[in-house]
Design a protein around this motif. Structure first.
Motif, PDB file in Angstrom:
ATOM      1  N   PHE A 126       0.916  -1.314   0.056  1.00 42.22           N
ATOM      2  CA  PHE A 126      -0.144   0.042   0.000  1.00 42.22           C
ATOM      3  C   PHE A 126       0.929   1.234  -0.174  1.00 42.22           C
ATOM      4  O   PHE A 126       1.870   1.043   0.682  1.00 42.22           O
ATOM      5  N   THR A 127       0.549   2.199  -0.685  1.00 38.08           N
ATOM      6  CA  THR A 127       1.140   3.715  -0.753  1.00 38.08           C
ATOM      7  C   THR A 127       0.014   4.787  -0.560  1.00 38.08           C
ATOM      8  O   THR A 127      -1.046   4.500  -1.241  1.00 38.08           O
ATOM      9  N   ASN A 128       0.613   5.760  -0.186  1.00 32.78           N
ATOM     10  CA  ASN A 128      -0.409   7.021   0.031  1.00 32.78           C
ATOM     11  C   ASN A 128       0.467   8.330  -0.558  1.00 32.78           C
ATOM     12  O   ASN A 128       0.522   9.165   0.101  1.00 32.78           O
ATOM     13  N   TRP A 129       1.366   8.273  -1.781  1.00 37.73           N
ATOM     14  CA  TRP A 129       2.305   9.362  -1.979  1.00 37.73           C
ATOM     15  C   TRP A 129       1.300  10.348  -2.440  1.00 37.73           C
ATOM     16  O   TRP A 129       0.370  10.378  -3.016  1.00 37.73           O
ATOM     17  N   CYS A 130       1.958  11.683  -1.884  1.00 39.70           N
ATOM     18  CA  CYS A 130       1.497  12.740  -2.810  1.00 39.70           C
ATOM     19  C   CYS A 130       1.650  12.859  -4.150  1.00 39.70           C
ATOM     20  O   CYS A 130       2.649  12.082  -4.561  1.00 39.70           O
ATOM     21  N   ASN A 139      19.474  17.687  -1.789  1.00 41.17           N
ATOM     22  CA  ASN A 139      19.973  18.844  -1.438  1.00 41.17           C
ATOM     23  C   ASN A 139      21.030  18.807  -0.561  1.00 41.17           C
ATOM     24  O   ASN A 139      21.657  17.617  -0.440  1.00 41.17           O
ATOM     25  N   ILE A 140      21.498  19.837   0.312  1.00 43.16           N
ATOM     26  CA  ILE A 140      22.712  19.802   0.946  1.00 43.16           C
ATOM     27  C   ILE A 140      22.512  18.820   2.125  1.00 43.16           C
ATOM     28  O   ILE A 140      23.541  18.230   2.726  1.00 43.16           O
ATOM     29  N   HIS A 141      21.319  18.349   2.399  1.00 43.31           N
ATOM     30  CA  HIS A 141      21.320  17.359   3.609  1.00 43.31           C
ATOM     31  C   HIS A 141      21.203  15.725   2.961  1.00 43.31           C
ATOM     32  O   HIS A 141      21.246  14.793   3.544  1.00 43.31           O
ATOM     33  N   GLY A 142      21.404  15.600   1.626  1.00 44.55           N
ATOM     34  CA  GLY A 142      21.288  14.344   0.926  1.00 44.55           C
ATOM     35  C   GLY A 142      20.128  13.968   0.403  1.00 44.55           C
ATOM     36  O   GLY A 142      19.229  14.847   0.200  1.00 44.55           O
ATOM     37  N   ASN A 143      20.064  12.944  -0.110  1.00 44.21           N
ATOM     38  CA  ASN A 143      18.954  12.421  -0.838  1.00 44.21           C
ATOM     39  C   ASN A 143      17.634  12.032   0.243  1.00 44.21           C
ATOM     40  O   ASN A 143      17.902  11.979   1.577  1.00 44.21           O
ATOM     41  N   GLN A 144      16.556  11.907  -0.633  1.00 45.62           N
ATOM     42  CA  GLN A 144      15.448  11.558   0.538  1.00 45.62           C
ATOM     43  C   GLN A 144      15.087  10.387   0.465  1.00 45.62           C
ATOM     44  O   GLN A 144      14.404   9.743  -0.631  1.00 45.62           O
ATOM     45  N   HIS A 145      15.409   9.591   1.520  1.00 44.80           N
ATOM     46  CA  HIS A 145      15.083   7.998   1.642  1.00 44.80           C
ATOM     47  C   HIS A 145      14.255   7.657   2.687  1.00 44.80           C
ATOM     48  O   HIS A 145      14.315   6.463   2.866  1.00 44.80           O
ATOM     49  N   CYS A 146      13.451   8.522   3.256  1.00 44.82           N
ATOM     50  CA  CYS A 146      12.907   8.085   4.463  1.00 44.82           C
ATOM     51  C   CYS A 146      11.342   8.580   4.330  1.00 44.82           C
ATOM     52  O   CYS A 146      10.982   9.937   3.666  1.00 44.82           O
ATOM     53  N   LEU A 147      10.638   8.178   5.015  1.00 45.85           N
ATOM     54  CA  LEU A 147       8.939   8.188   4.607  1.00 45.85           C
ATOM     55  C   LEU A 147       8.224   8.897   5.700  1.00 45.85           C
ATOM     56  O   LEU A 147       8.318   8.628   7.061  1.00 45.85           O
ATOM     57  N   GLN A 148       7.824  10.296   5.250  1.00 42.71           N
ATOM     58  CA  GLN A 148       6.937  10.860   6.454  1.00 42.71           C
ATOM     59  C   GLN A 148       5.581  10.935   5.910  1.00 42.71           C
ATOM     60  O   GLN A 148       5.273  11.030   4.894  1.00 42.71           O
ATOM     61  N   MET A 149       4.723  11.011   6.926  1.00 37.58           N
ATOM     62  CA  MET A 149       3.185  10.940   6.747  1.00 37.58           C
ATOM     63  C   MET A 149       2.724  12.462   6.907  1.00 37.58           C
ATOM     64  O   MET A 149       3.577  13.330   7.434  1.00 37.58           O
ATOM     65  N   ASN A 150       1.362  12.677   6.491  1.00 43.47           N
ATOM     66  CA  ASN A 150       0.878  14.127   6.851  1.00 43.47           C
ATOM     67  C   ASN A 150       1.489  15.318   6.016  1.00 43.47           C
ATOM     68  O   ASN A 150       1.575  16.297   6.727  1.00 43.47           O
ATOM     69  N   TYR A 151       1.869  14.926   4.800  1.00 44.64           N
ATOM     70  CA  TYR A 151       2.761  16.107   4.208  1.00 44.64           C
ATOM     71  C   TYR A 151       1.738  16.771   3.576  1.00 44.64           C
ATOM     72  O   TYR A 151       0.840  16.120   2.770  1.00 44.64           O
ATOM     73  N   GLY A 152       1.804  18.091   3.235  1.00 42.77           N
ATOM     74  CA  GLY A 152       1.088  18.823   2.566  1.00 42.77           C
ATOM     75  C   GLY A 152      -0.389  18.936   2.928  1.00 42.77           C
ATOM     76  O   GLY A 152      -0.771  18.357   4.039  1.00 42.77           O
ATOM     77  N   TYR A 153      -1.103  19.734   2.198  1.00 39.50           N
ATOM     78  CA  TYR A 153      -2.630  19.954   2.390  1.00 39.50           C
ATOM     79  C   TYR A 153      -3.443  18.553   2.341  1.00 39.50           C
ATOM     80  O   TYR A 153      -4.579  18.475   2.770  1.00 39.50           O
TER      81      TYR A 153
END
Length: 175
Positions: A126-130, A139-153
């Motif tokens: 199951f996925t619920n990607w925006c 970016n300066i902090h590196g690649n995006q490899h971790c999953l956060q929920m409740n993003y955006g509207y």
């Protein structure tokens, strides 16, 4: 009369001993009384849901520290297996007195790009990607490899650099 009091006392002790036998398990919910299949025993501070116990951790930390924190409680960052479960988890966060904050859950593709898996080892079906996610933006902090929920509207999923501090959601298997 003494025998009656003694029998009542012994019965109460047996009931209390059985109820408190495992210090990690001390509440009971019945599936018949709750449509969300909460028939699982959870320790104080944990919420039963679909055979697991969930706990919202409001203290922001990196994804790795959040996972390590969950491991210290015999769990993992939470995996999510369907939209109903996702909405129940969102309600759990709200009822713990917090708004829809961006929160770490157990998804990661750090081992291999675009190969997402749950830290608890369950299948990542199951996925619920925006929209436009996962983007794996660097970016300066590196690649995006971790999953956060409740993003955006839409309060959906987003991949993010793992070093960002976020609250987290732990899950353990119920007994």
């Amino acid at each position: 009369m003494k025998i009656l009091y003694f029998s009542a006392f012994m019965f109460a002790m047996i009931v209390l001993t059985n109820a408190l036998g495992d210090p990690h398990i001390n509440c009971w919910f019945s599936a018949e009384s709750d449509p969300v299949k909460r028939s699982v025993q959870c320790s104080h501070g944990w919420t039963p849901l679909n055979g697991r116990c969930f706990r919202y951790i409001p203290r922001p930390m990196s994804w790795a520290k959040a996972e390590k924190n969950c491991l210290s409680m015999r769990g993992n960052l939470a995996s999510v297996h369907d939209i109903e479960e996702y909405h129940e988890i969102q309600r759990l966060i709200l009822t713990s007195g917090h708004e829809y904050k961006q929160t770490w859950i157990g998804g990661t593709d750090a081992q291999e790009e675009n190969q997402w898996f749950w830290s608890d080892g369950t299948p990542f079906h199951f996925t619920n990607w925006c929209s436009g996610e996962p983007s794996n933006t660097w970016n300066i902090h590196g690649n995006q490899h971790c999953l956060q929920m409740n993003y955006g509207y839409r309060k959906c999923w987003d991949d993010l650099q793992c070093s960002y501090p976020r609250p987290s959601l732990c899950a353990i298997k119920g007994n």
